[in-house]
Design an enzyme around this catalytic site. Structure first.
Site, PDB file in Angstrom:
ATOM      1  N   ASP A 177     102.811  68.321  23.560  1.00  0.00           N
ATOM      2  CA  ASP A 177     104.056  67.961  22.877  1.00  0.00           C
ATOM      3  C   ASP A 177     103.608  67.633  21.461  1.00  0.00           C
ATOM      4  O   ASP A 177     103.009  66.577  21.222  1.00  0.00           O
ATOM      5  CB  ASP A 177     104.725  66.750  23.522  1.00  0.00           C
ATOM      6  CG  ASP A 177     106.067  66.451  22.863  1.00  0.00           C
ATOM      7  OD1 ASP A 177     106.167  66.600  21.625  1.00  0.00           O
ATOM      8  OD2 ASP A 177     107.022  66.075  23.567  1.00  0.00           O
ATOM      9  N   HIS A 178     103.876  68.535  20.536  1.00  0.00           N
ATOM     10  CA  HIS A 178     103.228  68.387  19.229  1.00  0.00           C
ATOM     11  C   HIS A 178     103.692  67.132  18.485  1.00  0.00           C
ATOM     12  O   HIS A 178     103.037  66.688  17.557  1.00  0.00           O
ATOM     13  CB  HIS A 178     103.386  69.646  18.372  1.00  0.00           C
ATOM     14  CG  HIS A 178     104.753  69.881  17.881  1.00  0.00           C
ATOM     15  ND1 HIS A 178     105.700  70.552  18.616  1.00  0.00           N
ATOM     16  CD2 HIS A 178     105.363  69.536  16.731  1.00  0.00           C
ATOM     17  CE1 HIS A 178     106.823  70.601  17.935  1.00  0.00           C
ATOM     18  NE2 HIS A 178     106.661  69.992  16.785  1.00  0.00           N
ATOM     19  N   HIS A 240     110.359  65.717  23.263  1.00  0.00           N
ATOM     20  CA  HIS A 240     109.956  65.012  22.040  1.00  0.00           C
ATOM     21  C   HIS A 240     110.595  63.623  21.919  1.00  0.00           C
ATOM     22  O   HIS A 240     109.922  62.634  21.655  1.00  0.00           O
ATOM     23  CB  HIS A 240     110.350  65.823  20.800  1.00  0.00           C
ATOM     24  CG  HIS A 240     109.841  67.230  20.817  1.00  0.00           C
ATOM     25  ND1 HIS A 240     108.560  67.547  21.165  1.00  0.00           N
ATOM     26  CD2 HIS A 240     110.444  68.408  20.523  1.00  0.00           C
ATOM     27  CE1 HIS A 240     108.397  68.860  21.082  1.00  0.00           C
ATOM     28  NE2 HIS A 240     109.528  69.402  20.700  1.00  0.00           N
TER      29      HIS A 240
END
Ligand code: NAP
Length: 484
Positions: A177-178, A240
């Protein structure tokens, strides 16, 4: 600012989907930047793999073009590029057949860390895991990296976890999950757990409410086909936004290590009260000034997919009882702006009288643009004329506070890919976290499907549907301005 760069162990990294959009825009430029920063020793192998027939020479040309287009770091001089490209090679293979796998095996070296980046659609994850096993390309030290979307509901996420678990231990699986790789998101943990100042106040006794906003000004563009099957709830909220909520609300982990941090995040998700219809608003953007409406950008002219969600969540535990978490995300909003704002309660008694006005401390963690942290404090307005109070920011813009190199933070992908090589899973989602997030999200999506009504339309360039404003107004609070 002097940054310490410790080279990672030599590795072989295979990018399945090495010719795709993500590889082009993120993975290859991120690797190049780490190469420039001196984090690689110079004998790594980065192997692009996809079905298209392509020579290594052509793949290097592809990577050169990608890096030239997407690497915006001037400090990373072009003179390094040839050296980086020499590490790259290409193997044509098909995840769904045996074609190319022997060649991939021959390209990998013994005694190196092996990482396999699954930068392909999730429908291929199982095939890749199976073939890596069949061809004995992965050992107990090998890692796989998987991208979002990780499932589209609880059942599919469980199935995906089970498929990967057939051939890989949880300790080998890196679910990206950047958002967790963003510098400010990690700073949220540093702020909370590296200072004594905030943690004693970080609870419902002192925090009035928390707002988490991830606003985009763009619409779905050419991604309409993908997005229409997903929507804001699946695309942003389940992953996110949920991760941001977890880092904001979690208890202090005993250590900054993968098990401790992820255990605490999981507890937050499990403590979330089920959502009720009056606490959630979904919207879809209309067109304006030549910009098409969402429904004109997707195939289904009557699409009910939401491009906006606002909700009031409650974390049902001792720390947060009574403190609402207002969260919103959407496309085609006023501006591109993401932040977490911790709004503290009013001082219990004002000694300055009504003229002093109404003031609150707000700690804002800005994710984009201009990453930074700002603490709003109340001071006396300078000059004569009595005690009038004003709010001023104690601003820690990273760019200003940390010197000339500070706008040159590693991109989230740089940090995360190096963590994969280092074998550090702290900033990756564990399987049970992902499943717990779907467990909370599924009933919301199902209730929308059952109700069968349309999302509320909102104007392009607005702050979302009016009902989203009402969601917070009825509690006597207001959303923070969405501003760049
Ligand atoms: P993409 O542009 O469609 O690329 C897909 C890649 O997979 C291509 O290299 C394709 O090359 C390869 N491929 C397809 N079928 C294959 C097969 N049977 N065997 C081997 N390779 C195969 O997709 P993307 O946008 O890069 O996305 C990759 C993954 O990252 C997806 O899971 C996506 O959801 C996720 N993701 C993407 C982004 C983004 O910004 N793009 C952001 C977050 C997550 P060939 O057709 O030549 O095989």
């Amino acid at each position: 600012m002097v940054s310490r760069v410790i080279p990672v162990e030599p590795f072989d990294l295979v990018i399945f989907g090495g010719t795709g959009d993500l590889a082009r825009r993120k993975i290859l430029p991120a690797l190049f930047r780490r190469f420039c920063a001196g984090q690689m020793r110079g004998d790594e192998r980065v192997i692009g793999a996809a079905r298209a027939e392509m020579s290594t020479k052509d793949y290097r040309a592809f990577a050169r073009a990608a890096i030239t287009e997407f690497d915006d770091n001037d400090a990373c001089a072009a003179e390094h590029l040839d050296g980086f490209l020499r590490q790259l090679s290409y193997v044509a293979l098909d995840a769904r057949s045996d074609a190319g796998w022997a060649e991939l095996g021959a390209a990998l070296r013994k005694g190196r860390i092996r990482a396999f980046y699954f930068s392909v659609g999730p429908g291929l994850f199982g095939d890749l895991a199976e073939r890596l096993y069949q061809w004995k390309l992965a050992d107990a030290q090998s890692r796989i990296v998987v991208e979002k979307p990780f499932g589209r509901d609880l059942d599919s996420a469980r199935a995906l976890n089970a498929t990967l678990a057939q051939h890989f231990d949880e300790a080998q699986i890196y679910r990206i999950d950047h958002y967790l790789g963003k510098e400010t998101v990690q700073n949220l943990m540093a702020i909370r757990f590296g200072n004594t100042l905030f943690e004693p106040l970080w609870n419902s006794q002192y925090v009035d409410h928390i707002q988490i906003t991830v606003a985009e000004s763009v619409g779905v563009g050419t991604r309409g086909e993908y997005y229409d099957r997903s929507g804001a709830m699946r695309d942003m909220m389940q992953n996110h936004m949920m991760q941001l909520l977890c880092l904001t609300a979690m208890e202090p982990p005993a250590k900054f290590d993968p098990a401790a941090v992820r255990d605490e995040k999981l507890k937050v998700i499990r403590a979330l009260d089920p959502m009720t219809p009056e606490n959630i608003v979904r919207g879809q953007y209309e067109g304006a000034d030549g910009r098409p409406a969402y429904r004109d950008q997707v195939e289904a002219p009557d699409s009910r997919t939401e491009t906006f969600v606002a909700l009031k969540a409650r974390v049902g535990n001792w720390r947060w009882a009574g403190t609402p978490f207002y969260m919103r995300t959407g496309k085609r909003l006023k501006a591109r702006a993401s932040e977490i704002a911790v709004v503290f309660k009013d001082a219990p008694h004002s000694i300055f009288g009504a003229d002093a006005g109404h003031h609150r401390n707000i700690l804002t963690i800005r994710l984009q643009p201009n990453e930074g942290i700002e603490l709003g404090v109340t001071i006396k307005e300078p000059g004569p004329g009595g005690m009038r109070l004003i709010d001023v920011p104690l601003d820690m813009s990273f760019a200003e506070a940390l010197g000339p190199d500070s706008d040159d933070f590693p991109d989230a992908y740089e940090r995360l890919i190096m963590d994969v090589i280092r074998g550090d899973q702290t900033l990756f989602m564990r399987g049970d976290e992902v499943e717990a997030a779907w467990e909370w999200t599924d009933p919301i999506i199902e209730s929308w499907q059952e109700a069968g009504d349309d999302p509320l339309l909102y104007a392009t360039g607005s702050s979302g549907p009016d009902d989203a404003l009402a969601l917070i107004h009825r509690d006597g609070r207001r959303w923070r301005e969405i501003r760049p």
